[in-house]
Structures are given as C-alpha cells and as structure tokens.
Design an enzyme around this catalytic site. Structure first.
Site, mmCIF file in Angstrom:
data_model
loop_
_atom_site.group_PDB
_atom_site.id
_atom_site.type_symbol
_atom_site.label_atom_id
_atom_site.label_comp_id
_atom_site.label_asym_id
_atom_site.label_seq_id
_atom_site.Cartn_x
_atom_site.Cartn_y
_atom_site.Cartn_z
ATOM 1 C CG HIS A 48 -4.171 4.404 -0.876
ATOM 2 N ND1 HIS A 48 -3.220 3.417 -0.843
ATOM 3 C CD2 HIS A 48 -4.408 4.637 -2.200
ATOM 4 C CE1 HIS A 48 -2.895 3.071 -2.085
ATOM 5 N NE2 HIS A 48 -3.607 3.797 -2.924
ATOM 6 C CG ASP A 79 -1.858 1.168 1.209
ATOM 7 O OD1 ASP A 79 -1.444 2.294 0.834
ATOM 8 O OD2 ASP A 79 -3.036 0.976 1.534
ATOM 9 C CG HIS A 80 1.527 4.229 -3.216
ATOM 10 N ND1 HIS A 80 0.255 3.920 -3.625
ATOM 11 C CD2 HIS A 80 1.662 5.570 -3.416
ATOM 12 C CE1 HIS A 80 -0.348 5.024 -4.045
ATOM 13 N NE2 HIS A 80 0.481 6.036 -3.936
#
Ligand code: BG6
Length: 488
Positions: free
Chosen positions: A240, A177-178
């Site tokens: 996010h 999950d950047h």
C-alpha cells in the site's frame, strides 16, 4: 453501465475477507445495476456447508455491513457452495461441472473469475490445478484474482509468480492491492494531472518533502499467526505505502491505458534509492506497541495479545525516508509511516511546498507557514490546501487559512468501496488498479533490504505507547532534516 457476465468462484468463502468485503461489494454492484441477472457466485472452502448455509452467511454479512431494508432473497439465490479440498482432483472436476451448469442457467458466456481469498500457501497449486483439470477451457475469459500476501520476500514472490505464470498469462492475473481501489488514491492522478496549478509545481524545485501516514487504532486482533511473520513493513509498506509513493511521484502517462499507467509507476519504483545495509538505520526505524490508551480505552501491548507473541521482535510500526533518484525528485524526501494502535485511524498525504524567496509575511516571531496540499484518503475523503492570508488587525502579517473540499460531504456522491471497484474492474478486464508483477518484484527488492538489516539486530521492544504516534525515533527522522510530521 456495462454489466459483465461471469461465474465468480471464491476460494475461501467461509473466511473473513469474503464476509467483510467480498459479499457486501458484490451486493453493491448488484444494487447499483453493474451486475444484472447474469452472474453466479460459487463459494468454496473446506467446511461442509450447503448452499443454504452460505446464503444465510451472505445475507448476514450484507446486513452487518449495509443494513439494507429490502428482501435479499433474489440476490442470494445467485450463491452456491461447494465443500472443496484444494489438493484433490475430484474437487476440481466437481467444480467444473457446477460451473458448466451455472453457465447454462445464468448465461454467463463462459466467463470465469477465480478469486483466491485464502491463506497464500496454496495459490500456486490452485492456479495450476485449475489449468490441469480443464477449468480454463471455456469459450469466455478466465481471470485469476489474488489477495496479498504475494510472497514473503523477493525469492518467495518470484517462486509464486513463476507457478502462477505456468497456468495463467500476466494479463489474466489480477493482484489485489485494495488501496488502489480507494477513491482518493485513484484521485491522486486526477488531482495531479488535471490541475495546472499543481502539476507545474510538482517537483524538487517547489516541493520540500512529501509525507504519507497510514495509522490504525486496531492492534493485531485475531491475526497473530499471520501478522507476527509479516510485520508492518511487509503488511503495509511493500504494497500500500509504496503504491501511494508511485502514484505521487510518477510522470504523467502518455495515455490512460493499463500499460502506460503501470509503466510510469514501475519507473518510480526503479528509481527508489536502495540504501546500503549500514545506512538503513538512518532511513528506516521500527516500533512495536506497548500498553496504552486508544480512543479512551486501555489496551494491552502487542506481546501480551497472544501466547505466541511473547518476546516477539515483529514491528507493528515503521517509518522511513525514501529518496527517488530521478530528474523530478532528486533531493526531495518522501517520508512514510504506518502502524497499529496509533492515535487515529487515518490515511493522509501531505505535500509540503518550499517557501518563496524573501517572504516578508510572517505569522509571528518570524514564523512562516509553508503551503501544504493535504490529500485525505480516509476516513474523510477530500483535499485541503493550506495557504497564507492577511491577518486583519493584529501585528502579524499572515496567518494560515485552508481551502477544503470534502468529497464525502457532497450530496449524491456515495463513494463505492475499494473492493466493489476492484471486483468490477476485474470483471471488465481493466487491470490498471492492480499491481503488475514488476511492481511487486521491485517493492520486495526494496523492502527485503530493510528487513535483512533488521533481522540482524535485536530491537528494544516495545518502544511506543498504544494511542501515540509511534516511537520518538520517528520524529527524529524528520527533525534531522529540519522537518516535522504534520498532524494527522
Ligand atoms: C491490510 C493489512 O492490507 O490493510 C491490515 O493486512 C490493515 O493489517 C489493512 O489493517 C488496512 O486497510 P484499510 O483499508 O483499513 O486502511
């Protein structure tokens, strides 16, 4: 600095993510000395490229992203390409041979990082074939990094997870999950737990509500095929936004190990109130952009962006009110909103504190300004604390002032890219900033309920203008609780 050794295998090396994020990030790790000469990257994809073509592309991607004024030939010599058919046995056998050769050449100690940066359809199959064809038989570690989307809903995510777990152990699976790689997202924990002045107030006695906004100016771009089956809820909220909620709401971990941090986040997700189907509309609203003007440019509406989007019912905006039913948060709404084609590209968290009893120091017309703690995730990185101070001279007694810290304005701090940190972490075996399966499952469970409800009725789309902050219903959501969105 620890310099991990590994062969990195990128599935989807001709794709957009590799070009925009992965190659530049690997370069930055190399430049900063976190990778030395003991690494090799094998790019895989269907196209009949050669090592030279890949290297050219890597070089260009770095020029585009970073424009370094140095000779990149040594760096790009670490890259190799193999044309690959994910369904073919020979492809895997050939890959194994290349890896073994490179392991000798670069002395990578048998460590193998398999990075799946491609359409998700084959995630499960690839993981299993890596196992079946012996690519995990090595003296070093093997890890699997996977990009989103991790499933389309809870049942498909479960199925995928089941497939992955047939081949890799949970501690070998790194779900990206950047947002968890962003400097200021990682900072949430430190701001909260390293500051007595915040942590003691961080609960329902002192906080009135929390607002998380992640707005984008871009539209659907070239991604219509993916995005139209996803929508803002699956694309941004399931991952996010809920991750940020978890970090803001979690209890202090007893130590900073991966397990402890993740288990605190999981508890938050477990405490998320599941709405009844007939209540969803009171808590979540959706939108889709029409034509408008973004940053001075006129743009077309979502449905006109691509033939296949005509009459689409996919949401490009979502706002919601989340409640966390635990001792710390009972009664405090967490408002979230995210969307495409909004006014600004910005991710920001606002913590609004309750007023003190009998505050005599109003600004004007009896108006009092609450204390706010603003965590700026991007594009600016920093924190702002909004306080009241005496206004000299005039009639009003208090006026709002701000204490601001701009992380990216401090000289010498060159914040690493999210992907740079996450790739490095995965090579070091630190999974703290990757999502555990339980987090993924709980997030889908939550989001599925909303989507199920929405699938049953037809929204009147488009309902917000490009360049705006979303549909009116998003403002109404807070208004009925006596709040409003703080400007981004
Ligand atoms: C991705 C979504 O996960 O996040 C995209 O798929 C979105 O639709 C992107 O644009 C936003 O990331 P960032 O880092 O630009 O805020």
């Amino acid at each position: 600095t620890i310099q991990p050794r590994a062969v990195i295998v990128i599935f989807g090396a001709t794709g957009d993510l590799a070009k925009r994020k992965l190659f530049p990030s690997i370069y930055r790790l190399y430049r900063s000395g976190k990778l030395d000469e003991h690494f090799a990257v094998i790019g895989l994809a269907r196209r009949p490229w050669t090592d030279e073509v890949l290297r050219e592309n890597v070089e260009n991607s770095i020029q585009d992203a970073l424009s370094p004024d140095e000779d990149l030939s040594e760096f790009i010599s670490h890259f190799y390409y193999k044309s690959f058919d994910v369904t073919e046995k020979e492809s895997y056998q050939g890959l194994n041979e290349i890896i073994q050769n490179l392991e000798g050449q670069y002395q990578t100690e048998g460590n193998r990082l398999f990075y799946l940066a491609m359409a998700p359809d084959f995630f499960g199959a690839i993981a299993n074939q890596l196992n079946d064809y012996g690519l995990k038989n090595t003296s070093g570690w093997t890890r699997l990094v996977i990009e989103k989307p991790f499933g389309h809903d809870l049942p498909s995510a479960k199925k995928l997870n089941h497939e992955l777990q047939a081949a890799f152990r949970e501690d070998q699976i790194y779900r990206i999950d950047h947002y968890l790689g962003k400097e200021m997202v990682q900072n949430i924990e430190v701001i909260r737990f390293a500051n007595g002045i915040f942590e003691h107030l961080w609960n329902n006695r002192f906080i009135s509500n929390i607002q998380i906004t992640s707005s984008e100016t871009l539209g659907v771009e070239e991604r219509a095929r993916y995005y139209d089956t996803s929508g803002a809820t699956r694309d941004m909220v399931q991952n996010h936004m809920l991750q940020m909620v978890a970090l803001l709401a979690m209890e202090p971990p007893i130590s900073l190990t991966t397990e402890e941090v993740r288990s605190e986040k999981i508890k938050v997700l477990r405490a998320l109130r599941m709405m009844e189907t007939n209540e969803i509309d009171d808590y979540f609203i959706r939108g889709q952009y029409g034509a408008g003007t973004v940053k001075g440019n006129s743009v077309i509406g979502y449905q006109d962006e691509d033939e296949q989007l005509e009459n689409s019912r996919t949401e490009t905006f979502v706002a919601g009110k989340l409640l966390i039913d635990n001792y710390r948060w009972a009664g405090v709404p967490f408002y979230i909103r995210t969307g495409k084609r909004m006014t600004e590209k910005s991710t920001k968290i606002v913590i609004e504190f309750k007023d003190i009893p009998m505050n005599l120091y109003y600004q004007k017309d009896d108006q009092r300004n609450p204390n706010l703690l603003v965590i700026n995730i991007q594009p600016n990185e920093g924190i702002t604390l909004c306080l009241n101070a005496r206004k000299s001279g005039e009639g009003a007694l208090a006026e709002p002032i701000q204490l601001a810290y701009h992380q990216n304005a401090v000289s010498g701090i060159n914040t690493p890219e999210a992907y740079e940190k996450l790739i490095y972490d995965s090579m070091l075996g630190d999974a703290t900033n990757f999502t555990h399966w339980d987090e993924v499952a709980l997030s889908w469970q939550f989001v599925d309920k909303i989507l199920e409800n929405w699938s049953e009725n037809q929204p009147a789309f488009p309902n917000y203008r490009s360049g705006s902050m979303g549909p009116e219903a998003s403002d109404e959501l807070l208004k009925k609780d006596g709040f409003h969105w703080w400007p981004i």
